[in-house]
Design a protein around this motif. Structure first.
Motif, mmCIF file in Angstrom:
data_model
loop_
_atom_site.group_PDB
_atom_site.id
_atom_site.type_symbol
_atom_site.label_atom_id
_atom_site.label_comp_id
_atom_site.label_asym_id
_atom_site.label_seq_id
_atom_site.Cartn_x
_atom_site.Cartn_y
_atom_site.Cartn_z
ATOM 1 N N CYS A 18 26.661 25.404 58.114
ATOM 2 C CA CYS A 18 25.631 25.765 58.965
ATOM 3 C C CYS A 18 24.589 24.228 58.510
ATOM 4 N N GLU A 47 22.212 36.287 61.752
ATOM 5 C CA GLU A 47 23.375 35.694 62.545
ATOM 6 C C GLU A 47 24.570 36.627 62.268
ATOM 7 N N GLY A 51 28.278 36.126 66.433
ATOM 8 C CA GLY A 51 27.443 35.061 66.854
ATOM 9 C C GLY A 51 26.262 35.516 67.500
#
Length: 91
Positions: A18, A47, A51
């Motif tokens: 990320c 999250e 998704g």
């Protein structure tokens, strides 16, 4: 002061990444990444592994979300925790 990325292995052993904004910090808990960053109000963005994004106002996770993380169910991939700057300064 630059953005960077964070990498970790999820509960299935797959590599995840990320982006981290400048001034943030990240770590893992039970193979879920947790990213702390500055925000206007306390909130937690969860999250899901698929998704989907779920936002919780405040600074506490719901009990079912905590259980999913601690039991390593693979429900969540990443938590983004917003912390107001005033909460980081000693009183």
């Amino acid at each position: 002061d630059d953005a960077s990325s964070f990498a970790w292995l999820d509960v299935s052993g797959a590599k995840q990444t990320c982006e981290l904004p400048a001034g943030s910090l990240a770590f893992t808990c039970c193979q879920v990444a947790i990213c702390y960053q500055l925000g206007d109000a306390p909130s937690i963005e969860l999250e899901h592994s698929g998704g989907q994004i779920e936002v919780v106002a405040g600074s506490e996770l719901p009990p079912d979300a905590s259980a999913a993380i601690f039991e390593r169910r693979g429900t969540y991939r990443l938590l983004r925790v917003a912390v107001p700057p005033a909460e980081l300064r000693p009183s």
